[in-house]
Design an enzyme around this catalytic site. Sequence first.
Site, short mmCIF file in Angstrom:
data_model
loop_
_atom_site.label_atom_id
_atom_site.label_comp_id
_atom_site.label_asym_id
_atom_site.label_seq_id
_atom_site.Cartn_x
_atom_site.Cartn_y
_atom_site.Cartn_z
N LYS A 40 26.27 -7.41 3.23
CA LYS A 40 26.19 -6.54 4.81
C LYS A 40 24.84 -5.50 4.15
CE LYS A 40 28.14 -2.75 6.08
NZ LYS A 40 27.70 -1.74 7.02
N ASP A 66 23.98 -4.79 10.15
CA ASP A 66 24.95 -3.93 10.82
C ASP A 66 24.11 -2.75 11.04
OD1 ASP A 66 27.19 -2.61 11.36
OD2 ASP A 66 27.69 -1.98 9.42
N LYS A 68 24.21 -1.56 14.30
CA LYS A 68 25.16 -0.63 15.09
C LYS A 68 23.98 -0.04 16.39
CE LYS A 68 28.95 0.47 12.13
NZ LYS A 68 28.37 0.44 10.90
N ASP A 71 22.10 2.07 22.76
CA ASP A 71 21.06 2.78 23.65
C ASP A 71 20.91 2.37 24.97
OD1 ASP A 71 18.64 4.20 24.03
OD2 ASP A 71 17.90 4.41 22.12
N THR A 128 36.28 2.95 11.88
CA THR A 128 37.25 2.83 11.06
C THR A 128 37.52 4.39 10.28
OG1 THR A 128 35.98 1.62 9.25
CG2 THR A 128 37.59 0.59 10.33
N ARG A 219 32.15 0.27 -1.17
CA ARG A 219 32.26 1.00 -2.51
C ARG A 219 33.33 0.35 -3.57
NH1 ARG A 219 32.18 6.46 1.24
NH2 ARG A 219 33.45 4.77 2.49
O1 C5P Z 1 32.52 1.63 1.18
P1 C5P Z 1 32.91 1.18 2.59
O2 C5P Z 1 34.15 -0.12 1.98
O3 C5P Z 1 33.89 2.18 3.34
O4 C5P Z 1 32.19 0.34 3.39
C1 C5P Z 1 32.58 -0.10 4.67
C2 C5P Z 1 31.12 -0.47 5.14
O5 C5P Z 1 31.42 -1.03 6.56
C3 C5P Z 1 30.04 0.55 5.45
O6 C5P Z 1 28.77 0.04 5.44
C4 C5P Z 1 30.20 1.08 7.03
O7 C5P Z 1 28.99 1.36 7.49
C5 C5P Z 1 30.79 -0.18 7.57
N1 C5P Z 1 31.65 0.04 8.55
C6 C5P Z 1 32.65 0.73 8.87
N2 C5P Z 1 33.31 0.94 10.05
C7 C5P Z 1 32.84 0.25 11.09
C8 C5P Z 1 31.76 -0.51 11.08
C9 C5P Z 1 31.26 -0.74 9.50
O8 C5P Z 1 33.12 1.05 7.69
N3 C5P Z 1 33.72 0.20 12.29
#
Ligand code: C5P
Length: 242
Positions: A40, A66, A68, A71, A128, A219
């Site tokens: 991603k 991603d 997002k 606009d 999330t 992460r």
């Molecule tokens: O590090 P972590 O597992 O929290 O990363 C989650 C990834 O998913 C991040 O890159 C974040 O931008 C993305 N994301 C998210 N929630 C969403 C859409 C995308 O955490 N609703």
Amino acid sequence: MSPPNKPAPRTRLIAALDTADITQAKNWAAQLAGVVDAIKLGMEFVYGCGFDAAKDLSRTQPVFLDLKLHDIPNTVSHGLKSLASIDACLLTIHAAGGREMIARAREAIDAAYPADNRPALLAVTVLTSMDAVGLREIGVAATPAEQVLRLADVALRAGADGLVCSAQEITPIRQEFGAKPTLVVPGIRPAGSQSHDQKRVMTPGEAARMGADWIVVGRPITQAPDPAQTARAIQDEILAAT
Ligand code: C5P
């Protein structure tokens, strides 16, 4: 007679390469090639490393772009057309942009990509990192699950191929909209790992059991001492769960 092929696991793993450091991103991508199903690239990578760097990585493995977009419909439509030089298998807009924005995004994707190599258009529902308190602060009285279903209805009717949601909403979405929408699920945390800023979290195995098409893990993989080994363990957990 050869044994029947075992069906591929339904839930695929995406590693979020959240960094603005191109050397770091290429290093993670190389370590994770063949272990994860896609990488991603989000705003940290694309704003920090540039579109050419995203294009380069998209030539090496499947990319979830991603960014997002959110606009007015005209701007999103032209923005998506400008992104078409990056070979992505999934890309995101915000469902909160509304019906017309999503419909124009659909048209833009259909016009800008060949039918046999078109990214799935995903509408981000409720981040999330948001919970009921966070929603109330921005004037939304609905629970996260209610708001996700409302946004899902708008997005899928307007032509989105799928949704980004938390694992907690997979079951109600499947009950309401069936198996067809592609569900991409971030907020995934292997048991015992830190939640960071994520609020609506679930383990890889739970998300797979609930029917996620893709899970996104950032992460917990990238900050691990051995990212490839951690990703392999997550793939094993998915396999064991499905
Ligand atoms: O590090 P972590 O597992 O929290 O990363 C989650 C990834 O998913 C991040 O890159 C974040 O931008 C993305 N994301 C998210 N929630 C969403 C859409 C995308 O955490 N609703």
